[in-house]
Design a protein around this motif. Sequence first.
Motif, PDB file in Angstrom:
ATOM      1  N   GLY A  98     -29.089 -25.602 100.085  1.00  0.00           N
ATOM      2  CA  GLY A  98     -28.867 -26.494  98.832  1.00  0.00           C
ATOM      3  C   GLY A  98     -29.850 -27.767  99.054  1.00  0.00           C
ATOM      4  N   ARG A  99     -30.130 -28.171 100.195  1.00  0.00           N
ATOM      5  CA  ARG A  99     -30.973 -29.172 100.272  1.00  0.00           C
ATOM      6  C   ARG A  99     -32.488 -28.763  99.972  1.00  0.00           C
ATOM      7  N   TYR A 100     -32.906 -27.456 100.145  1.00  0.00           N
ATOM      8  CA  TYR A 100     -33.890 -26.951 100.033  1.00  0.00           C
ATOM      9  C   TYR A 100     -34.458 -26.664  98.641  1.00  0.00           C
ATOM     10  N   LEU A 101     -33.287 -26.302  97.960  1.00  0.00           N
ATOM     11  CA  LEU A 101     -33.297 -26.024  96.439  1.00  0.00           C
ATOM     12  C   LEU A 101     -33.646 -27.496  95.653  1.00  0.00           C
ATOM     13  N   LEU A 102     -32.699 -28.532  96.245  1.00  0.00           N
ATOM     14  CA  LEU A 102     -32.904 -29.814  95.444  1.00  0.00           C
ATOM     15  C   LEU A 102     -34.510 -30.268  95.801  1.00  0.00           C
ATOM     16  N   ASN A 103     -35.189 -29.932  96.933  1.00  0.00           N
ATOM     17  CA  ASN A 103     -36.540 -30.409  97.106  1.00  0.00           C
ATOM     18  C   ASN A 103     -37.426 -29.609  96.057  1.00  0.00           C
ATOM     19  N   LEU A 104     -37.199 -28.158  96.046  1.00  0.00           N
ATOM     20  CA  LEU A 104     -37.876 -27.719  94.978  1.00  0.00           C
ATOM     21  C   LEU A 104     -37.634 -28.280  93.667  1.00  0.00           C
ATOM     22  N   ALA A 105     -36.523 -28.535  93.287  1.00  0.00           N
ATOM     23  CA  ALA A 105     -36.321 -28.973  91.850  1.00  0.00           C
ATOM     24  C   ALA A 105     -36.978 -30.363  91.631  1.00  0.00           C
ATOM     25  N   GLU A 106     -36.931 -31.018  92.844  1.00  0.00           N
ATOM     26  CA  GLU A 106     -37.872 -32.568  92.706  1.00  0.00           C
ATOM     27  C   GLU A 106     -39.282 -32.195  92.531  1.00  0.00           C
ATOM     28  N   GLN A 107     -39.919 -31.270  93.057  1.00  0.00           N
ATOM     29  CA  GLN A 107     -41.358 -30.742  92.737  1.00  0.00           C
ATOM     30  C   GLN A 107     -41.395 -30.330  91.458  1.00  0.00           C
ATOM     31  N   ILE A 108     -40.494 -29.712  90.915  1.00  0.00           N
ATOM     32  CA  ILE A 108     -40.584 -29.286  89.211  1.00  0.00           C
ATOM     33  C   ILE A 108     -40.636 -30.576  88.581  1.00  0.00           C
ATOM     34  N   PHE A 109     -39.633 -31.347  88.900  1.00  0.00           N
ATOM     35  CA  PHE A 109     -39.509 -32.609  88.050  1.00  0.00           C
ATOM     36  C   PHE A 109     -40.710 -33.693  88.225  1.00  0.00           C
ATOM     37  N   ARG A 110     -41.463 -33.613  89.017  1.00  0.00           N
ATOM     38  CA  ARG A 110     -42.599 -34.342  89.266  1.00  0.00           C
ATOM     39  C   ARG A 110     -43.732 -34.034  88.352  1.00  0.00           C
ATOM     40  N   LEU A 111     -43.647 -32.776  87.913  1.00  0.00           N
ATOM     41  CA  LEU A 111     -44.926 -32.350  87.228  1.00  0.00           C
ATOM     42  C   LEU A 111     -45.052 -33.033  85.781  1.00  0.00           C
ATOM     43  N   GLN A 112     -44.165 -33.513  85.283  1.00  0.00           N
ATOM     44  CA  GLN A 112     -44.308 -34.419  83.873  1.00  0.00           C
ATOM     45  C   GLN A 112     -44.918 -33.451  83.186  1.00  0.00           C
ATOM     46  N   ARG A 113     -44.799 -32.072  82.821  1.00  0.00           N
ATOM     47  CA  ARG A 113     -45.142 -31.105  81.997  1.00  0.00           C
ATOM     48  C   ARG A 113     -44.433 -30.607  80.948  1.00  0.00           C
ATOM     49  N   ASP A 114     -44.907 -30.631  79.659  1.00  0.00           N
ATOM     50  CA  ASP A 114     -44.081 -30.113  78.740  1.00  0.00           C
ATOM     51  C   ASP A 114     -43.765 -28.627  78.585  1.00  0.00           C
ATOM     52  N   GLU A 115     -44.680 -27.718  79.142  1.00  0.00           N
ATOM     53  CA  GLU A 115     -44.662 -26.389  79.130  1.00  0.00           C
ATOM     54  C   GLU A 115     -43.488 -25.761  80.055  1.00  0.00           C
ATOM     55  N   THR A 116     -42.885 -24.840  79.637  1.00  0.00           N
ATOM     56  CA  THR A 116     -41.802 -24.142  80.509  1.00  0.00           C
ATOM     57  C   THR A 116     -42.662 -23.297  81.225  1.00  0.00           C
ATOM     58  N   LEU A 117     -42.062 -23.240  82.648  1.00  0.00           N
ATOM     59  CA  LEU A 117     -42.721 -22.247  83.700  1.00  0.00           C
ATOM     60  C   LEU A 117     -41.921 -21.147  83.905  1.00  0.00           C
ATOM     61  N   ASP A 118     -42.972 -20.018  83.755  1.00  0.00           N
ATOM     62  CA  ASP A 118     -42.188 -18.496  84.247  1.00  0.00           C
ATOM     63  C   ASP A 118     -42.194 -18.566  85.696  1.00  0.00           C
ATOM     64  N   THR A 119     -41.831 -17.515  85.901  1.00  0.00           N
ATOM     65  CA  THR A 119     -41.626 -17.145  87.468  1.00  0.00           C
ATOM     66  C   THR A 119     -42.825 -17.393  88.297  1.00  0.00           C
ATOM     67  N   ALA A 120     -43.834 -16.732  87.631  1.00  0.00           N
ATOM     68  CA  ALA A 120     -45.327 -16.811  88.651  1.00  0.00           C
ATOM     69  C   ALA A 120     -45.726 -18.161  88.567  1.00  0.00           C
ATOM     70  N   ALA A 121     -45.721 -18.982  87.330  1.00  0.00           N
ATOM     71  CA  ALA A 121     -46.112 -20.306  87.394  1.00  0.00           C
ATOM     72  C   ALA A 121     -45.017 -21.279  88.540  1.00  0.00           C
TER      73      ALA A 121
END
Length: 433
Positions: A200-223
């Motif tokens: 769970g801790r690792y998942l939240l760290n991944l989510a935090e990286q995604i939140f920091r992107l501040q992008r409007d586009e939706t990321l697919d698996t590769a991105a």
Amino acid sequence: MQTLFEDEAPRPLADLLRPASLADVVGQDHLLAPDAPIGRIVASGMMVSMILYGPPGTGKTTIARLLADASKLRFEAISAIQSGVADLRRVFEAARDQRKAGRGTLLFCDEIHRFNRAQQDAFLPVVEDGTITLVGATTENPSFELNGALLSRCQVFVLRPLDPAALEGLLQRAEAHMRRRLPLTSEARTAMIDLAGGDGRYLLNLAEQIFRLQRDETLDTAAMGRVVQRRVATHDKAGDGHYDLLSAFHKSLRGSDADAALYYAARMMAAGEDGNTVFRRLVCAASEDVGTADPEALVQVIAAWQAFERVGWPEGKLFLAQAICYVATAPKSNAAYLAFSAALDVAEKTSHLPPPLNVLNAPTELMKELGYSHGYRYDHDEPDAYGGQEFLPDQLQGTRRGRFFSPNERGFERELRKRLDYWSNLKQRREGK
């Protein structure tokens, strides 16, 4: 001591979302539900010392803190990696002072398996007399890593890796806290949950990286994979994970599941395991579990191992894969293994029994006069190159204790069974039975 600016300091998302009560802890209902073991302990108001055993990111530290809150105990935390006996003594002395003031102490010891035997013994008197309530956390099997005396004073609870539903719940909490959705396709979201591997801790760290992107586009698996850091495969070559994967690998081979065997081998190799370790287990399986049902299995594995050593990785995966698939799909028999185990057992109990004189050499005249080699028939001079002689000690001839090898009807052992039956019938005919 908390400072004026501490609340303004940045905190990881995983820390911000740390549960405020045991009911908020996800994925461990088998321990924390009201009718589950720890849930009943909390309800009784009688806290006990315990060992929390489970993989990283499953809530061991959080549960310890919440247990202290629920039981009104002072919380103290140490890490076995950073602490020694002197540190323990200071903690114990502080706990004694707290006890005199009428307050108990819950001592959380992270990575408790890192303490040596003498250090673990230091816990015994203070756990025994109630100076502290010990909550130890470990990722290694307590049965192997902790003193029996300490284990006898603690209850052991096994935490499970968080399943996809529990991990999804954590992502939803993160989104509620951030007040926005993660910019991921459903496939990328599933891939990120898989990437967490129950942590769970690792998942939240991944989510935090995604939140920091501040992008409007939706990321697919590769991105998403390009944005987040790939999880390093967890595999302690001296710990439980090492032996657990080897065990699962060997049992998959024995169970004729080539897919599972390939998967566990890939897990080990991806984590940096030495290929020779995998091949050693393959050789054992080729003999113990395939054996004389397909004698070629051992030949195939040895040849693949030699090729692997000469060519190296990554091309060596060709030879490893071929050997794994051969052993997994070969007919199985442990007849030879059982036969020798039985022979060893009988040999230990009958080591005083001499072989029959007729099968012993007679290099001297005295030995000939004593009957050595007398009556021995050279099998190649006999019809069908079979003399039908008895070679076991007299006391074992014709008894159940003298019967070891019993091939089955799988693979090449069908042929071996035919040969043994043929020689048995030939012997009986010559003896007139």
